[in-house]
Design a protein around this motif. Sequence first.
Motif, PDB file in Angstrom:
ATOM      1  N   MET A 121       0.898  -1.518  -0.420  1.00 26.90           N
ATOM      2  CA  MET A 121      -0.404   0.030   0.055  1.00 26.90           C
ATOM      3  C   MET A 121       1.057   1.091   0.074  1.00 26.90           C
ATOM      4  N   ASP A 179      -5.176   7.532  -4.730  1.00 22.00           N
ATOM      5  CA  ASP A 179      -4.599   7.430  -2.967  1.00 22.00           C
ATOM      6  C   ASP A 179      -5.528   8.398  -2.280  1.00 22.00           C
ATOM      7  N   ARG A 210     -15.966  -0.518   2.587  1.00 21.44           N
ATOM      8  CA  ARG A 210     -16.115  -1.831   2.727  1.00 21.44           C
ATOM      9  C   ARG A 210     -15.851  -2.296   1.055  1.00 21.44           C
ATOM     10  N   ARG A 266     -12.059  -0.844   0.292  1.00 19.97           N
ATOM     11  CA  ARG A 266     -11.274  -1.608   1.142  1.00 19.97           C
ATOM     12  C   ARG A 266     -11.125  -2.797  -0.205  1.00 19.97           C
ATOM     13  N   GLU A 267     -11.799  -3.774   0.204  1.00 17.04           N
ATOM     14  CA  GLU A 267     -11.656  -5.033  -0.884  1.00 17.04           C
ATOM     15  C   GLU A 267     -11.066  -4.843  -2.257  1.00 17.04           C
ATOM     16  N   ARG A 290      -9.636  -2.213  -3.180  1.00 19.40           N
ATOM     17  CA  ARG A 290      -7.819  -1.781  -3.129  1.00 19.40           C
ATOM     18  C   ARG A 290      -7.388  -3.294  -2.907  1.00 19.40           C
ATOM     19  N   VAL A 291      -7.489  -4.419  -1.965  1.00 21.64           N
ATOM     20  CA  VAL A 291      -7.089  -4.714  -1.816  1.00 21.64           C
ATOM     21  C   VAL A 291      -7.092  -6.377  -2.702  1.00 21.64           C
ATOM     22  N   GLN A 292      -7.477  -6.355  -3.738  1.00 20.84           N
ATOM     23  CA  GLN A 292      -7.516  -7.019  -4.645  1.00 20.84           C
ATOM     24  C   GLN A 292      -7.087  -6.845  -6.426  1.00 20.84           C
ATOM     25  N   THR A 293      -6.710  -5.517  -5.602  1.00 23.41           N
ATOM     26  CA  THR A 293      -5.635  -4.675  -6.791  1.00 23.41           C
ATOM     27  C   THR A 293      -5.019  -4.556  -6.402  1.00 23.41           C
ATOM     28  N   ARG A 294      -3.544  -5.074  -5.523  1.00 19.28           N
ATOM     29  CA  ARG A 294      -2.656  -5.487  -5.427  1.00 19.28           C
ATOM     30  C   ARG A 294      -2.491  -6.737  -5.169  1.00 19.28           C
ATOM     31  N   VAL A 295      -2.790  -7.185  -5.039  1.00 17.33           N
ATOM     32  CA  VAL A 295      -2.880  -8.677  -5.178  1.00 17.33           C
ATOM     33  C   VAL A 295      -2.826  -8.648  -6.600  1.00 17.33           C
ATOM     34  N   ASN A 296      -3.516  -8.538  -7.687  1.00 13.32           N
ATOM     35  CA  ASN A 296      -3.463  -8.326  -9.263  1.00 13.32           C
ATOM     36  C   ASN A 296      -2.315  -8.263  -9.944  1.00 13.32           C
TER      37      ASN A 296
END
Length: 583
Positions: free
Chosen positions: A1, A23, A209, A212-213, A215-221
Amino acid sequence: MKPSGRKKDPASSWFGADGLLPDGPAVGNEAQDAFARLWHGFMTARVMIALMLLVMQASAYLMGQGASFLVLDVCTLYLVATLAVRMLGRPRQPGQTFDRQWATTIAVDVVAFSALQFFQGGSVNYTALFAMPVLMAAVLGSLPLALGTTSAVTLLLLADAWWSSLQAPAELAARFLQAGLAGTGFFIVAFLTHQLASRLSQEEEVAQRSAREARVQTRVNELVIETLTDGILVIDRNHTVRAANPAARLLMDWVDHAGPLPFTLDGRPGWQPLTRLADMTFALGDAQSADVDLQQASMAHWSLKVRTRLAASLAEGAESLCVMFLQDRREMEARLRTEKLAAMGRMSAAVAHEIRNPLTAITQANALLDEDLGDPAHKRLTLMIRHNAERLARIVDEILDVARVEHLGSGVSGNRVPLDAALQAMSDEWLKQAGDPGSLRLALATGTTRAVFDTDHLRRLLVNLLDNARRYASHAAPVHVSTGLDAGGALELKIWSDGPPLEPTVQRHLFEPFFSSQSRSSGLGLYICRELCERNGAQIGFERSHRNVGDNVIWGNEFSVRFNAAPIPGEVDIELQPLTRRT
Protein backbone atom coordinates in the motif's frame (compact mmCIF):
# COMPACT_ATOMS: atom_id res chain seq x y z
CA MET A 1 0.00 0.00 0.00
CA LYS A 2 1.42 3.36 -0.96
CA PRO A 3 1.71 6.10 1.63
CA SER A 4 -1.08 8.65 1.80
CA GLY A 5 -0.71 11.67 -0.43
CA ARG A 6 1.86 10.18 -2.81
CA LYS A 7 1.02 10.65 -6.48
CA LYS A 8 0.91 7.57 -8.60
CA ASP A 9 3.18 7.16 -11.55
CA PRO A 10 1.03 6.58 -14.64
CA ALA A 11 3.20 3.62 -15.54
CA SER A 12 2.92 2.09 -12.09
CA SER A 13 -0.75 1.19 -12.32
CA TRP A 14 -2.31 -1.47 -14.50
CA PHE A 15 -5.54 0.57 -14.76
CA GLY A 16 -4.33 3.65 -16.60
CA ALA A 17 -2.98 6.99 -15.50
CA ASP A 18 -5.66 7.56 -12.85
CA GLY A 19 -5.54 4.12 -11.32
CA LEU A 20 -8.51 2.21 -9.98
CA LEU A 21 -8.76 4.22 -6.76
CA PRO A 22 -6.94 7.47 -5.97
CA ASP A 23 -4.43 7.55 -3.20
CA GLY A 24 -5.68 9.33 -0.12
CA PRO A 25 -6.52 8.74 3.51
CA ALA A 26 -6.71 5.22 4.74
CA VAL A 27 -10.04 3.55 4.17
CA GLY A 28 -10.57 3.05 7.91
CA ASN A 29 -10.52 6.87 8.48
CA GLU A 30 -12.97 7.80 5.72
CA ALA A 31 -16.06 7.46 7.99
CA GLN A 32 -14.48 9.77 10.54
CA ASP A 33 -13.51 12.21 7.79
CA ALA A 34 -17.09 12.26 6.43
CA PHE A 35 -18.47 13.02 9.91
CA ALA A 36 -15.86 15.74 10.37
CA ARG A 37 -16.89 17.40 7.09
CA LEU A 38 -20.55 17.42 8.15
CA TRP A 39 -19.63 18.75 11.58
CA HIS A 40 -17.57 21.58 10.14
CA GLY A 41 -20.38 22.39 7.71
CA PHE A 42 -22.94 22.74 10.48
CA MET A 43 -20.54 24.74 12.66
CA THR A 44 -19.86 27.12 9.78
CA ALA A 45 -23.61 27.51 9.16
CA ARG A 46 -24.11 28.39 12.84
CA VAL A 47 -21.45 31.09 12.58
CA MET A 48 -23.14 32.52 9.46
CA ILE A 49 -26.56 32.54 11.16
CA ALA A 50 -25.10 34.27 14.24
CA LEU A 51 -23.37 36.85 12.07
CA MET A 52 -26.58 37.45 10.09
CA LEU A 53 -28.60 37.93 13.29
CA LEU A 54 -26.07 40.36 14.72
CA VAL A 55 -25.95 42.41 11.50
CA MET A 56 -29.75 42.45 11.28
CA GLN A 57 -30.25 43.55 14.91
CA ALA A 58 -27.48 46.17 14.66
CA SER A 59 -29.04 47.58 11.49
CA ALA A 60 -32.45 47.73 13.16
CA TYR A 61 -30.96 49.53 16.16
CA LEU A 62 -29.14 52.09 13.99
CA MET A 63 -32.27 52.74 11.96
CA GLY A 64 -34.37 53.17 15.16
CA GLN A 65 -36.51 50.11 14.61
CA GLY A 66 -36.73 49.39 18.34
CA ALA A 67 -33.96 46.79 18.80
CA SER A 68 -32.77 46.63 22.39
CA PHE A 69 -29.31 46.27 23.85
CA LEU A 70 -30.40 42.96 25.40
CA VAL A 71 -31.14 41.50 21.97
CA LEU A 72 -27.81 42.80 20.66
CA ASP A 73 -26.05 41.20 23.64
CA VAL A 74 -27.73 37.85 22.94
CA CYS A 75 -26.69 37.99 19.27
CA THR A 76 -23.13 38.97 20.23
CA LEU A 77 -22.83 36.17 22.80
CA TYR A 78 -24.26 33.69 20.29
CA LEU A 79 -21.69 34.75 17.65
CA VAL A 80 -18.84 34.40 20.17
CA ALA A 81 -20.08 30.94 21.21
CA THR A 82 -20.40 29.68 17.63
CA LEU A 83 -16.97 31.06 16.68
CA ALA A 84 -15.39 29.42 19.73
CA VAL A 85 -16.88 26.02 18.89
CA ARG A 86 -15.97 26.36 15.19
CA MET A 87 -12.36 27.34 15.85
CA LEU A 88 -11.55 25.43 19.03
CA GLY A 89 -13.91 22.46 18.92
CA ARG A 90 -13.15 19.02 17.46
CA PRO A 91 -15.68 16.73 15.80
CA ARG A 92 -16.67 13.84 18.04
CA GLN A 93 -19.32 11.22 17.50
CA PRO A 94 -22.22 12.07 19.86
CA GLY A 95 -23.60 9.55 22.28
CA GLN A 96 -27.15 8.35 22.74
CA THR A 97 -27.92 10.95 25.42
CA PHE A 98 -27.64 14.72 25.82
CA ASP A 99 -23.92 14.87 26.52
CA ARG A 100 -21.60 17.86 26.89
CA GLN A 101 -21.19 18.26 23.15
CA TRP A 102 -24.95 18.67 22.80
CA ALA A 103 -24.86 21.38 25.46
CA THR A 104 -22.17 23.37 23.62
CA THR A 105 -23.88 23.22 20.22
CA ILE A 106 -27.56 22.31 20.03
CA ALA A 107 -28.52 23.63 23.46
CA VAL A 108 -26.81 26.96 22.77
CA ASP A 109 -28.81 27.31 19.53
CA VAL A 110 -32.11 26.45 21.22
CA VAL A 111 -31.49 28.86 24.11
CA ALA A 112 -30.32 31.68 21.82
CA PHE A 113 -33.24 31.41 19.41
CA SER A 114 -35.72 31.09 22.31
CA ALA A 115 -34.27 34.20 23.95
CA LEU A 116 -34.59 36.18 20.74
CA GLN A 117 -38.17 34.94 20.29
CA PHE A 118 -39.05 35.93 23.90
CA PHE A 119 -37.26 39.30 24.06
CA GLN A 120 -38.73 40.62 20.81
CA GLY A 121 -42.25 39.79 21.98
CA GLY A 122 -43.51 38.31 18.75
CA SER A 123 -42.53 41.24 16.53
CA VAL A 124 -40.10 38.91 14.70
CA ASN A 125 -40.79 35.17 14.31
CA TYR A 126 -37.65 33.04 14.78
CA THR A 127 -39.40 29.67 14.46
CA ALA A 128 -37.60 28.81 11.18
CA LEU A 129 -34.22 29.06 12.92
CA PHE A 130 -35.11 26.13 15.17
CA ALA A 131 -34.69 23.91 12.10
CA MET A 132 -30.91 24.26 12.53
CA PRO A 133 -30.59 22.43 15.90
CA VAL A 134 -33.21 19.88 14.84
CA LEU A 135 -31.33 19.06 11.62
CA MET A 136 -27.98 19.02 13.42
CA ALA A 137 -29.27 16.55 16.01
CA ALA A 138 -30.91 14.36 13.35
CA VAL A 139 -27.87 14.25 11.04
CA LEU A 140 -24.99 14.16 13.52
CA GLY A 141 -26.67 12.44 16.45
CA SER A 142 -28.81 9.45 17.31
CA LEU A 143 -32.58 9.14 16.93
CA PRO A 144 -33.25 9.70 20.69
CA LEU A 145 -31.08 12.82 20.54
CA ALA A 146 -32.97 14.11 17.49
CA LEU A 147 -36.41 13.42 19.03
CA GLY A 148 -35.34 14.89 22.37
CA THR A 149 -34.13 18.07 20.72
CA THR A 150 -37.34 18.32 18.72
CA SER A 151 -39.40 17.83 21.91
CA ALA A 152 -37.51 20.63 23.64
CA VAL A 153 -38.04 22.95 20.68
CA THR A 154 -41.76 22.11 20.55
CA LEU A 155 -42.21 22.74 24.29
CA LEU A 156 -40.43 26.08 23.95
CA LEU A 157 -42.68 27.04 21.04
CA LEU A 158 -45.78 26.09 23.06
CA ALA A 159 -44.47 28.05 26.06
CA ASP A 160 -43.89 31.07 23.84
CA ALA A 161 -47.43 30.72 22.46
CA TRP A 162 -48.87 30.60 26.01
CA TRP A 163 -46.82 33.67 27.07
CA SER A 164 -47.94 35.58 23.96
CA SER A 165 -51.58 34.63 24.63
CA LEU A 166 -51.36 36.36 27.99
CA GLN A 167 -50.64 39.58 26.15
CA ALA A 168 -53.35 39.03 23.51
CA PRO A 169 -55.96 36.43 24.64
CA ALA A 170 -57.80 36.65 21.34
CA GLU A 171 -54.86 35.08 19.51
CA LEU A 172 -54.59 32.08 21.86
CA ALA A 173 -55.91 29.46 19.46
CA ALA A 174 -53.96 30.73 16.47
CA ARG A 175 -50.68 30.85 18.35
CA PHE A 176 -51.11 27.36 19.86
CA LEU A 177 -52.10 26.00 16.43
CA GLN A 178 -49.01 27.58 14.84
CA ALA A 179 -46.75 26.20 17.57
CA GLY A 180 -48.30 22.73 17.25
CA LEU A 181 -47.92 22.67 13.48
CA ALA A 182 -44.31 23.84 13.72
CA GLY A 183 -43.54 21.18 16.34
CA THR A 184 -45.21 18.46 14.26
CA GLY A 185 -43.24 19.55 11.20
CA PHE A 186 -40.01 19.48 13.21
CA PHE A 187 -40.76 15.93 14.41
CA ILE A 188 -41.39 14.78 10.84
CA VAL A 189 -38.25 16.52 9.58
CA ALA A 190 -36.16 15.09 12.43
CA PHE A 191 -37.38 11.52 11.89
CA LEU A 192 -37.05 11.56 8.08
CA THR A 193 -33.69 13.32 8.17
CA HIS A 194 -32.30 10.83 10.67
CA GLN A 195 -33.55 7.89 8.60
CA LEU A 196 -31.97 9.32 5.45
CA ALA A 197 -28.73 10.06 7.27
CA SER A 198 -28.63 6.51 8.69
CA ARG A 199 -29.31 5.02 5.25
CA LEU A 200 -26.57 7.13 3.69
CA SER A 201 -24.22 6.14 6.49
CA GLN A 202 -24.89 2.46 5.86
CA GLU A 203 -24.42 2.89 2.12
CA GLU A 204 -21.17 4.74 2.79
CA GLU A 205 -19.98 1.94 5.05
CA VAL A 206 -20.77 -0.65 2.36
CA ALA A 207 -18.99 1.50 -0.23
CA GLN A 208 -15.95 1.83 2.03
CA ARG A 209 -15.86 -1.92 2.60
CA SER A 210 -16.14 -2.53 -1.14
CA ALA A 211 -13.40 0.04 -1.78
CA ARG A 212 -11.18 -1.67 0.77
CA GLU A 213 -11.75 -5.06 -0.87
CA ALA A 214 -11.13 -3.50 -4.29
CA ARG A 215 -7.85 -2.00 -3.07
CA VAL A 216 -6.71 -5.35 -1.71
CA GLN A 217 -7.73 -7.16 -4.90
CA THR A 218 -5.97 -4.52 -6.98
CA ARG A 219 -2.76 -4.95 -5.02
CA VAL A 220 -3.02 -8.74 -5.34
CA ASN A 221 -3.58 -8.48 -9.09
CA GLU A 222 -0.64 -6.11 -9.49
CA LEU A 223 1.58 -8.42 -7.41
CA VAL A 224 0.61 -11.41 -9.57
CA ILE A 225 1.27 -9.45 -12.75
CA GLU A 226 4.61 -8.16 -11.45
CA THR A 227 5.80 -11.69 -10.62
CA LEU A 228 4.63 -13.41 -13.81
CA THR A 229 7.39 -14.97 -15.88
CA ASP A 230 5.55 -14.05 -19.09
CA GLY A 231 5.95 -10.50 -20.31
CA ILE A 232 2.80 -8.36 -20.38
CA LEU A 233 2.21 -5.19 -22.40
CA VAL A 234 -0.95 -3.05 -22.30
CA ILE A 235 -1.46 -1.11 -25.56
CA ASP A 236 -4.28 1.25 -26.56
CA ARG A 237 -5.68 2.03 -30.01
CA ASN A 238 -3.12 4.79 -30.52
CA HIS A 239 -0.28 2.25 -30.22
CA THR A 240 0.73 3.68 -26.85
CA VAL A 241 2.22 1.25 -24.35
CA ARG A 242 0.34 2.04 -21.14
CA ALA A 243 1.90 -0.57 -18.83
CA ALA A 244 4.55 -3.28 -18.83
CA ASN A 245 5.54 -5.76 -16.13
CA PRO A 246 9.18 -6.46 -15.16
CA ALA A 247 9.25 -9.66 -17.24
CA ALA A 248 8.44 -7.64 -20.39
CA ARG A 249 11.08 -5.05 -19.52
CA LEU A 250 13.70 -7.74 -18.98
CA LEU A 251 12.61 -9.70 -22.04
CA MET A 252 12.91 -6.69 -24.34
CA ASP A 253 15.95 -5.04 -22.75
CA TRP A 254 13.69 -2.20 -21.58
CA VAL A 255 16.14 -0.16 -19.52
CA ASP A 256 18.48 0.58 -22.39
CA HIS A 257 16.06 0.96 -25.29
CA ALA A 258 12.37 1.51 -24.58
CA GLY A 259 12.52 4.37 -22.07
CA PRO A 260 9.89 5.44 -19.54
CA LEU A 261 6.17 4.73 -19.85
CA PRO A 262 3.96 5.60 -21.57
CA PHE A 263 5.51 5.65 -25.03
CA THR A 264 4.28 4.97 -28.56
CA LEU A 265 5.30 2.09 -30.79
CA ASP A 266 5.00 4.16 -33.98
CA GLY A 267 8.49 5.61 -33.59
CA ARG A 268 10.12 2.18 -33.34
CA PRO A 269 10.26 0.46 -36.75
CA GLY A 270 11.64 -2.74 -35.27
CA TRP A 271 8.51 -3.17 -33.14
CA GLN A 272 5.96 -2.80 -35.92
CA PRO A 273 4.93 -6.50 -35.71
CA LEU A 274 3.43 -5.69 -32.31
CA THR A 275 1.59 -2.70 -33.79
CA ARG A 276 0.10 -4.81 -36.58
CA LEU A 277 -0.93 -7.51 -34.14
CA ALA A 278 -2.63 -4.93 -31.88
CA ASP A 279 -4.49 -3.42 -34.86
CA MET A 280 -5.68 -6.87 -35.90
CA THR A 281 -6.90 -7.57 -32.37
CA PHE A 282 -8.87 -4.30 -32.22
CA ALA A 283 -10.28 -4.78 -35.71
CA LEU A 284 -11.43 -8.37 -35.24
CA GLY A 285 -12.34 -7.98 -31.57
CA ASP A 286 -10.92 -11.41 -30.81
CA ALA A 287 -7.76 -12.91 -29.32
CA GLN A 288 -4.79 -13.33 -31.65
CA SER A 289 -1.58 -15.36 -31.52
CA ALA A 290 1.56 -15.05 -33.62
CA ASP A 291 5.33 -15.53 -33.67
CA VAL A 292 7.08 -12.17 -34.14
CA ASP A 293 10.67 -11.01 -34.49
CA LEU A 294 11.59 -7.66 -32.93
CA GLN A 295 14.76 -5.70 -33.56
CA GLN A 296 16.28 -2.64 -31.92
CA ALA A 297 18.53 -0.01 -33.44
CA SER A 298 21.37 -1.61 -31.48
CA MET A 299 20.79 -4.78 -33.58
CA ALA A 300 19.45 -6.65 -30.55
CA HIS A 301 17.00 -9.27 -31.74
CA TRP A 302 14.16 -11.13 -30.02
CA SER A 303 12.01 -13.99 -31.21
CA LEU A 304 8.74 -13.90 -29.31
CA LYS A 305 5.54 -15.87 -29.06
CA VAL A 306 2.77 -13.23 -28.64
CA ARG A 307 -0.83 -13.79 -27.53
CA THR A 308 -3.33 -10.92 -27.31
CA ARG A 309 -6.56 -10.31 -25.40
CA LEU A 310 -8.98 -7.36 -25.31
CA ALA A 311 -9.74 -5.72 -21.97
CA ALA A 312 -11.92 -2.71 -21.14
CA SER A 313 -10.09 0.26 -19.65
CA LEU A 314 -11.44 1.13 -16.20
CA ALA A 315 -9.86 4.57 -16.43
CA GLU A 316 -11.44 5.64 -19.73
CA GLY A 317 -14.90 4.10 -19.76
CA ALA A 318 -15.75 2.29 -22.97
CA GLU A 319 -12.25 2.37 -24.46
CA SER A 320 -10.65 -1.04 -24.87
CA LEU A 321 -7.04 -1.99 -24.31
CA CYS A 322 -5.01 -4.73 -25.94
CA VAL A 323 -3.15 -6.93 -23.47
CA MET A 324 -0.18 -8.78 -24.97
CA PHE A 325 1.41 -11.83 -23.39
CA LEU A 326 5.03 -12.26 -24.49
CA GLN A 327 7.10 -15.43 -24.30
CA ASP A 328 10.68 -15.87 -25.42
CA ARG A 329 10.70 -18.57 -28.08
CA ARG A 330 14.26 -19.47 -27.18
CA GLU A 331 13.26 -20.18 -23.59
CA MET A 332 10.25 -22.17 -24.74
CA GLU A 333 12.47 -24.24 -27.02
CA ALA A 334 15.00 -24.67 -24.21
CA ARG A 335 12.27 -25.92 -21.85
CA LEU A 336 11.06 -28.28 -24.57
CA ARG A 337 14.59 -29.58 -25.07
CA THR A 338 14.95 -30.05 -21.32
CA GLU A 339 11.73 -32.04 -21.18
CA LYS A 340 12.86 -34.14 -24.11
CA LEU A 341 16.24 -34.73 -22.48
CA ALA A 342 14.54 -35.73 -19.25
CA ALA A 343 12.34 -38.17 -21.11
CA MET A 344 15.33 -39.51 -23.02
CA GLY A 345 17.24 -39.83 -19.76
CA ARG A 346 14.51 -41.91 -18.17
CA MET A 347 14.30 -44.09 -21.26
CA SER A 348 18.11 -44.38 -21.43
CA ALA A 349 18.26 -45.45 -17.78
CA ALA A 350 15.69 -48.16 -18.41
CA VAL A 351 17.57 -49.34 -21.50
CA ALA A 352 20.90 -49.24 -19.62
CA HIS A 353 19.51 -51.54 -16.94
CA GLU A 354 18.48 -54.01 -19.61
CA ILE A 355 21.86 -53.79 -21.40
CA ARG A 356 23.99 -54.34 -18.29
CA ASN A 357 23.28 -58.06 -17.81
CA PRO A 358 23.78 -59.11 -21.48
CA LEU A 359 26.92 -56.94 -21.61
CA THR A 360 28.32 -58.69 -18.54
CA ALA A 361 27.63 -62.06 -20.16
CA ILE A 362 29.36 -60.94 -23.39
CA THR A 363 32.42 -59.75 -21.45
CA GLN A 364 32.70 -63.00 -19.51
CA ALA A 365 32.19 -65.16 -22.60
CA ASN A 366 34.84 -63.14 -24.47
CA ALA A 367 37.31 -63.64 -21.59
CA LEU A 368 36.73 -67.43 -21.59
CA LEU A 369 37.07 -67.53 -25.38
CA ASP A 370 40.34 -65.56 -25.21
CA GLU A 371 41.84 -68.19 -22.90
CA ASP A 372 41.24 -70.95 -25.48
CA LEU A 373 42.49 -69.08 -28.55
CA GLY A 374 46.10 -69.13 -29.73
CA ASP A 375 45.86 -67.49 -33.14
CA PRO A 376 47.07 -63.84 -32.94
CA ALA A 377 44.34 -62.76 -35.38
CA HIS A 378 41.70 -64.25 -33.13
CA LYS A 379 43.38 -62.63 -30.12
CA ARG A 380 43.04 -59.23 -31.80
CA LEU A 381 39.36 -59.88 -32.35
CA THR A 382 38.76 -60.74 -28.70
CA LEU A 383 40.75 -57.63 -27.73
CA MET A 384 38.46 -55.49 -29.88
CA ILE A 385 35.43 -57.10 -28.26
CA ARG A 386 36.85 -56.43 -24.79
CA HIS A 387 37.61 -52.77 -25.53
CA ASN A 388 34.18 -52.09 -27.02
CA ALA A 389 32.47 -53.95 -24.19
CA GLU A 390 34.37 -51.81 -21.68
CA ARG A 391 33.30 -48.71 -23.59
CA LEU A 392 29.68 -49.82 -23.50
CA ALA A 393 30.02 -50.53 -19.77
CA ARG A 394 31.32 -47.00 -19.15
CA ILE A 395 28.41 -45.51 -21.11
CA VAL A 396 25.93 -47.62 -19.16
CA ASP A 397 27.50 -46.55 -15.86
CA GLU A 398 27.41 -42.87 -16.85
CA ILE A 399 23.76 -43.07 -17.89
CA LEU A 400 22.87 -44.75 -14.61
CA ASP A 401 24.90 -42.12 -12.75
CA VAL A 402 22.82 -39.39 -14.41
CA ALA A 403 19.63 -41.15 -13.35
CA ARG A 404 20.92 -41.41 -9.78
CA VAL A 405 21.98 -37.75 -9.68
CA GLU A 406 18.58 -36.56 -10.92
CA HIS A 407 16.89 -38.39 -8.03
CA LEU A 408 19.26 -37.01 -5.42
CA GLY A 409 18.19 -34.22 -3.13
CA SER A 410 20.56 -31.55 -1.92
CA GLY A 411 23.83 -33.07 -0.77
CA VAL A 412 24.32 -30.28 1.80
CA SER A 413 23.35 -32.48 4.72
CA GLY A 414 25.55 -30.80 7.32
CA ASN A 415 28.49 -33.23 6.87
CA ARG A 416 31.99 -31.80 6.72
CA VAL A 417 34.74 -33.94 5.27
CA PRO A 418 38.50 -33.36 5.78
CA LEU A 419 39.29 -32.36 2.20
CA ASP A 420 42.99 -33.30 1.94
CA ALA A 421 42.60 -36.66 3.67
CA ALA A 422 39.56 -37.55 1.58
CA LEU A 423 41.28 -36.58 -1.69
CA GLN A 424 44.39 -38.58 -0.70
CA ALA A 425 42.37 -41.72 -0.04
CA MET A 426 40.24 -41.35 -3.18
CA SER A 427 43.29 -40.64 -5.36
CA ASP A 428 44.97 -43.80 -4.06
CA GLU A 429 41.90 -45.82 -5.01
CA TRP A 430 41.90 -44.27 -8.48
CA LEU A 431 45.63 -44.99 -8.96
CA LYS A 432 45.09 -48.66 -8.11
CA GLN A 433 42.62 -48.91 -10.94
CA ALA A 434 44.73 -46.81 -13.34
CA GLY A 435 47.81 -48.97 -12.71
CA ASP A 436 50.20 -46.05 -13.34
CA PRO A 437 51.50 -44.43 -10.13
CA GLY A 438 53.42 -41.77 -12.04
CA SER A 439 50.33 -40.42 -13.83
CA LEU A 440 49.15 -38.37 -10.83
CA ARG A 441 50.78 -35.68 -8.71
CA LEU A 442 49.16 -34.38 -5.52
CA ALA A 443 49.72 -30.97 -3.91
CA LEU A 444 47.33 -30.86 -0.96
CA ALA A 445 47.78 -27.70 1.10
CA THR A 446 44.66 -27.25 3.25
CA GLY A 447 45.75 -29.43 6.15
CA THR A 448 42.89 -30.51 8.37
CA THR A 449 40.43 -27.97 6.94
CA ARG A 450 37.03 -29.52 6.28
CA ALA A 451 34.75 -28.94 3.29
CA VAL A 452 30.97 -29.08 3.25
CA PHE A 453 30.41 -31.89 0.76
CA ASP A 454 28.90 -35.35 0.77
CA THR A 455 31.67 -37.99 0.82
CA ASP A 456 30.14 -40.26 -1.84
CA HIS A 457 29.44 -37.26 -4.05
CA LEU A 458 33.04 -36.06 -3.64
CA ARG A 459 34.37 -39.49 -4.65
CA ARG A 460 32.18 -39.55 -7.74
CA LEU A 461 33.21 -35.97 -8.63
CA LEU A 462 36.94 -36.66 -8.27
CA VAL A 463 36.84 -39.92 -10.24
CA ASN A 464 34.94 -38.30 -13.12
CA LEU A 465 37.36 -35.35 -13.30
CA LEU A 466 40.43 -37.63 -13.12
CA ASP A 467 39.04 -39.95 -15.80
CA ASN A 468 38.31 -36.95 -17.99
CA ALA A 469 41.79 -35.50 -17.42
CA ARG A 470 43.51 -38.79 -18.27
CA ARG A 471 41.34 -39.36 -21.34
CA TYR A 472 42.16 -35.98 -22.95
CA ALA A 473 45.75 -35.48 -21.69
CA SER A 474 48.76 -35.72 -24.00
CA HIS A 475 50.70 -37.46 -21.16
CA ALA A 476 53.69 -35.16 -21.45
CA ALA A 477 53.12 -34.32 -17.80
CA PRO A 478 51.22 -36.04 -14.99
CA VAL A 479 47.75 -34.96 -13.90
CA HIS A 480 47.97 -32.40 -11.08
CA VAL A 481 45.54 -32.41 -8.14
CA SER A 482 45.94 -29.47 -5.77
CA THR A 483 43.99 -27.84 -2.96
CA GLY A 484 44.24 -24.43 -1.35
CA LEU A 485 42.39 -21.23 -0.55
CA ASP A 486 41.24 -18.82 -3.22
CA ALA A 487 41.42 -15.01 -2.99
CA GLY A 488 38.20 -14.96 -0.96
CA GLY A 489 39.40 -17.54 1.56
CA ALA A 490 37.21 -20.39 0.24
CA LEU A 491 38.42 -23.96 -0.16
CA GLU A 492 39.32 -24.80 -3.73
CA LEU A 493 40.19 -28.01 -5.58
CA LYS A 494 42.03 -27.85 -8.93
CA ILE A 495 42.62 -30.71 -11.39
CA TRP A 496 45.01 -29.93 -14.26
CA SER A 497 46.09 -31.98 -17.26
CA ASP A 498 48.19 -31.14 -20.31
CA GLY A 499 45.38 -31.52 -22.82
CA PRO A 500 45.01 -29.46 -26.01
CA PRO A 501 43.04 -26.20 -25.91
CA LEU A 502 39.27 -26.39 -26.35
CA GLU A 503 37.40 -24.56 -29.04
CA PRO A 504 35.15 -21.68 -27.85
CA THR A 505 32.00 -23.52 -28.97
CA VAL A 506 33.07 -26.54 -26.90
CA GLN A 507 33.74 -24.40 -23.82
CA ARG A 508 30.26 -22.84 -23.96
CA HIS A 509 28.58 -26.26 -23.81
CA LEU A 510 31.17 -28.02 -21.68
CA PHE A 511 28.84 -28.97 -18.80
CA GLU A 512 25.72 -29.74 -20.86
CA PRO A 513 24.47 -33.34 -21.06
CA PHE A 514 25.20 -35.47 -24.15
CA PHE A 515 27.73 -32.92 -25.44
CA SER A 516 31.27 -34.08 -26.27
CA SER A 517 34.04 -33.10 -28.63
CA GLN A 518 34.72 -36.77 -29.38
CA SER A 519 32.35 -39.20 -31.01
CA ARG A 520 33.32 -42.06 -28.68
CA SER A 521 32.25 -40.21 -25.51
CA SER A 522 28.74 -40.04 -24.06
CA GLY A 523 29.19 -36.42 -22.90
CA LEU A 524 27.76 -37.12 -19.44
CA GLY A 525 30.84 -37.00 -17.18
CA LEU A 526 31.15 -33.21 -16.77
CA TYR A 527 27.37 -32.83 -16.60
CA ILE A 528 27.34 -35.22 -13.62
CA CYS A 529 30.16 -33.22 -12.00
CA ARG A 530 28.18 -29.99 -12.34
CA GLU A 531 25.04 -31.57 -10.89
CA LEU A 532 26.95 -32.98 -7.92
CA CYS A 533 28.52 -29.58 -7.21
CA GLU A 534 25.18 -27.77 -7.38
CA ARG A 535 23.60 -30.25 -4.99
CA ASN A 536 26.38 -29.60 -2.47
CA GLY A 537 26.47 -25.82 -2.80
CA ALA A 538 29.79 -25.79 -4.69
CA GLN A 539 30.76 -24.21 -8.02
CA ILE A 540 32.74 -25.85 -10.81
CA GLY A 541 34.59 -23.96 -13.51
CA PHE A 542 37.09 -24.36 -16.35
CA GLU A 543 40.06 -22.33 -17.53
CA ARG A 544 43.24 -22.66 -19.53
CA SER A 545 46.34 -22.52 -17.29
CA HIS A 546 49.96 -23.68 -17.15
CA ARG A 547 52.22 -25.69 -14.85
CA ASN A 548 56.00 -25.80 -14.43
CA VAL A 549 57.22 -29.33 -15.18
CA GLY A 550 60.99 -29.42 -14.69
CA ASP A 551 62.40 -26.56 -16.74
CA ASN A 552 59.40 -26.46 -19.06
CA VAL A 553 56.17 -24.49 -18.85
CA ILE A 554 53.32 -26.63 -20.10
CA TRP A 555 49.85 -25.29 -20.80
CA GLY A 556 46.81 -27.41 -20.13
CA ASN A 557 43.19 -27.55 -19.08
CA GLU A 558 42.19 -26.95 -15.46
CA PHE A 559 38.90 -27.67 -13.70
CA SER A 560 38.36 -25.94 -10.37
CA VAL A 561 35.79 -26.69 -7.66
CA ARG A 562 35.07 -23.99 -5.06
CA PHE A 563 33.43 -25.46 -1.96
CA ASN A 564 30.69 -23.92 0.11
CA ALA A 565 32.26 -22.18 3.11
CA ALA A 566 28.97 -21.26 4.84
CA PRO A 567 28.33 -22.95 8.21
CA ILE A 568 25.56 -25.54 8.07
CA PRO A 569 23.21 -25.95 11.09
CA GLY A 570 23.68 -29.32 12.78
CA GLU A 571 26.88 -30.06 10.84
CA VAL A 572 28.65 -33.39 11.49
CA ASP A 573 32.36 -33.99 11.02
CA ILE A 574 33.23 -37.11 8.99
CA GLU A 575 36.44 -38.84 9.98
CA LEU A 576 38.43 -40.86 7.42
CA GLN A 577 40.91 -43.57 8.13
CA PRO A 578 44.42 -42.24 7.32
CA LEU A 579 46.08 -44.00 4.38
CA THR A 580 49.77 -44.12 3.48
CA ARG A 581 50.50 -41.77 0.61
CA ARG A 582 51.47 -43.58 -2.57
CA THR A 583 54.71 -42.39 -4.19
